[in-house]
Motif scaffolding. Structure first.
Motif, PDB file in Angstrom:
ATOM      1  N   LEU A  25      13.010   3.370 -15.606  1.00  0.00           N
ATOM      2  CA  LEU A  25      13.528   4.560 -14.931  1.00  0.00           C
ATOM      3  C   LEU A  25      12.399   5.555 -14.660  1.00  0.00           C
ATOM      4  CD1 LEU A  25      16.855   5.032 -16.915  1.00  0.00           C
ATOM      5  CD2 LEU A  25      16.631   4.314 -14.522  1.00  0.00           C
ATOM      6  N   VAL A  26      11.527   5.717 -15.627  1.00  0.00           N
ATOM      7  CA  VAL A  26      10.373   6.610 -15.445  1.00  0.00           C
ATOM      8  C   VAL A  26       9.507   6.095 -14.301  1.00  0.00           C
ATOM      9  CG1 VAL A  26       8.207   7.395 -16.505  1.00  0.00           C
ATOM     10  CG2 VAL A  26      10.359   7.557 -17.775  1.00  0.00           C
ATOM     11  N   GLN A  27       9.267   4.783 -14.257  1.00  0.00           N
ATOM     12  CA  GLN A  27       8.494   4.195 -13.167  1.00  0.00           C
ATOM     13  C   GLN A  27       9.143   4.478 -11.819  1.00  0.00           C
ATOM     14  OE1 GLN A  27       5.286   3.690 -14.503  1.00  0.00           O
ATOM     15  NE2 GLN A  27       5.387   2.545 -12.626  1.00  0.00           N
ATOM     16  N   LYS A  28      10.466   4.406 -11.759  1.00  0.00           N
ATOM     17  CA  LYS A  28      11.186   4.673 -10.508  1.00  0.00           C
ATOM     18  C   LYS A  28      10.990   6.132 -10.084  1.00  0.00           C
ATOM     19  CE  LYS A  28      14.228   3.762  -7.259  1.00  0.00           C
ATOM     20  NZ  LYS A  28      14.013   2.840  -6.175  1.00  0.00           N
ATOM     21  N   VAL A  29      11.077   7.048 -11.040  1.00  0.00           N
ATOM     22  CA  VAL A  29      10.855   8.466 -10.727  1.00  0.00           C
ATOM     23  C   VAL A  29       9.432   8.660 -10.204  1.00  0.00           C
ATOM     24  CG1 VAL A  29      10.682  10.808 -11.675  1.00  0.00           C
ATOM     25  CG2 VAL A  29      12.589   9.338 -12.347  1.00  0.00           C
ATOM     26  N   LEU A  30       8.469   8.032 -10.868  1.00  0.00           N
ATOM     27  CA  LEU A  30       7.074   8.155 -10.413  1.00  0.00           C
ATOM     28  C   LEU A  30       6.897   7.580  -9.013  1.00  0.00           C
ATOM     29  CD1 LEU A  30       5.128   7.286 -13.686  1.00  0.00           C
ATOM     30  CD2 LEU A  30       5.408   9.538 -12.623  1.00  0.00           C
ATOM     31  N   GLN A  31       7.555   6.476  -8.758  1.00  0.00           N
ATOM     32  CA  GLN A  31       7.483   5.872  -7.421  1.00  0.00           C
ATOM     33  C   GLN A  31       8.064   6.819  -6.371  1.00  0.00           C
ATOM     34  OE1 GLN A  31       9.865   2.355  -7.058  1.00  0.00           O
ATOM     35  NE2 GLN A  31       9.384   2.061  -4.902  1.00  0.00           N
ATOM     36  N   LEU A  32       9.188   7.441  -6.689  1.00  0.00           N
ATOM     37  CA  LEU A  32       9.815   8.368  -5.750  1.00  0.00           C
ATOM     38  C   LEU A  32       8.984   9.638  -5.578  1.00  0.00           C
ATOM     39  CD1 LEU A  32      13.521   7.933  -6.891  1.00  0.00           C
ATOM     40  CD2 LEU A  32      12.554   7.210  -4.694  1.00  0.00           C
ATOM     41  N   GLN A  33       8.244  10.021  -6.615  1.00  0.00           N
ATOM     42  CA  GLN A  33       7.414  11.229  -6.573  1.00  0.00           C
ATOM     43  C   GLN A  33       6.026  10.964  -6.011  1.00  0.00           C
ATOM     44  OE1 GLN A  33       9.495  13.903  -6.766  1.00  0.00           O
ATOM     45  NE2 GLN A  33       7.787  14.836  -7.800  1.00  0.00           N
ATOM     46  N   GLN A  34       5.683   9.714  -5.771  1.00  0.00           N
ATOM     47  CA  GLN A  34       4.318   9.374  -5.358  1.00  0.00           C
ATOM     48  C   GLN A  34       3.843  10.157  -4.132  1.00  0.00           C
ATOM     49  OE1 GLN A  34       3.282   5.265  -5.604  1.00  0.00           O
ATOM     50  NE2 GLN A  34       1.445   5.525  -4.372  1.00  0.00           N
ATOM     51  N   PRO A  35       4.649  10.300  -3.076  1.00  0.00           N
ATOM     52  CA  PRO A  35       4.148  11.098  -1.939  1.00  0.00           C
ATOM     53  C   PRO A  35       3.800  12.536  -2.331  1.00  0.00           C
ATOM     54  CG  PRO A  35       6.070   9.827  -1.286  1.00  0.00           C
ATOM     55  CD  PRO A  35       5.944   9.681  -2.772  1.00  0.00           C
ATOM     56  N   SER A  36       4.596  13.123  -3.184  1.00  0.00           N
ATOM     57  CA  SER A  36       4.328  14.486  -3.632  1.00  0.00           C
ATOM     58  C   SER A  36       3.062  14.541  -4.487  1.00  0.00           C
ATOM     59  CB  SER A  36       5.529  15.009  -4.424  1.00  0.00           C
ATOM     60  OG  SER A  36       5.261  16.279  -4.939  1.00  0.00           O
ATOM     61  N   LEU A  37       2.914  13.570  -5.374  1.00  0.00           N
ATOM     62  CA  LEU A  37       1.723  13.517  -6.223  1.00  0.00           C
ATOM     63  C   LEU A  37       0.465  13.289  -5.385  1.00  0.00           C
ATOM     64  CD1 LEU A  37       3.176  11.362  -9.149  1.00  0.00           C
ATOM     65  CD2 LEU A  37       2.732  13.828  -9.163  1.00  0.00           C
ATOM     66  N   GLU A  38       0.566  12.419  -4.390  1.00  0.00           N
ATOM     67  CA  GLU A  38      -0.575  12.175  -3.503  1.00  0.00           C
ATOM     68  C   GLU A  38      -0.906  13.419  -2.685  1.00  0.00           C
ATOM     69  OE1 GLU A  38       0.318   8.647  -1.254  1.00  0.00           O
ATOM     70  OE2 GLU A  38      -0.163   7.333  -2.937  1.00  0.00           O
TER      71      GLU A  38
END
Length: 186
Positions: A25-38
């Motif tokens: 689930l954490v990985q999924k959140v990180l995946q969804l947040q990736q554009p924002s993090l980038e």
């Protein structure tokens, strides 16, 4: 005794499955947040070039002959672009590597499995997507209104600061460029 061993084994398997599910689930959140993090990484990587261009622009205006300004400005922008083309991909790569051990660790520590599921549901929801798409327009609208609203308050302060800086430059014997428009109106 066999019952307690079986129960302990079942709990260990269930606990492992729970932790794995939470990690997923954490990985999924990180995946969804990736554009924002980038985007954050891009901003962080580009900031030094933007600051240098701003400072260089001031120097160009103050100390470079008018007929040479445009060519020099283009050269400086090319250098900043070259820097960004190297720095931004490196920053993106690093943010993707660092996110699991930083953001991911916090998510895993601070959120339950059910909360992570809710976060994912919200992030994937059409309402959130619509909200995110509208964000630039909302920010632009607010910035325009804020700029117009602050102009009467900030313009006199900006003018006083500009005059004070102009006097300091003149006292130091440095040529002073023509006065600029107040920043709040830009």
């Amino acid at each position: 005794m066999w019952k307690s061993i079986a129960l302990a084994a079942a709990l260990a398997v269930a606990g492992g499955a729970h932790a794995q599910t939470k990690k997923e689930l954490v990985q999924k959140v990180l995946q969804l947040q990736q554009p924002s993090l980038e985007g954050m990484a891009r901003s962080l990587a580009e900031r030094p070039a933007l600051l240098m261009l701003q400072q260089a622009g001031q120097l160009v205006q103050a100390r470079v002959a008018p007929e040479k300004r445009e060519a020099l400005a283009k050269d400086l922008q090319a250098e900043a672009k070259k820097y960004a083309e190297e720095a931004v991909p490196a920053a993106r790569e690093r943010v993707v590597k660092l996110a699991p051990s930083t953001v991911g660790a916090l998510l895993e520590e601070k959120f339950s499995e059910d909360e992570l599921k809710q976060v994912i549901a919200w992030m994937e929801s059409p309402v959130n997507r619509k909200f995110q798409q509208l964000m630039p327009e909302m920010e632009q609208s607010l910035a325009q209104k804020l700029g117009a609203d602050l102009a009467p308050t900030l313009d006199p302060k900006i003018q006083r600061m500009e005059q004070a800086m102009r006097k300091r430059f003149e006292a130091a014997g440095v040529p002073v460029p023509a006065a600029s428009a107040p920043a709040a109106k830009k």
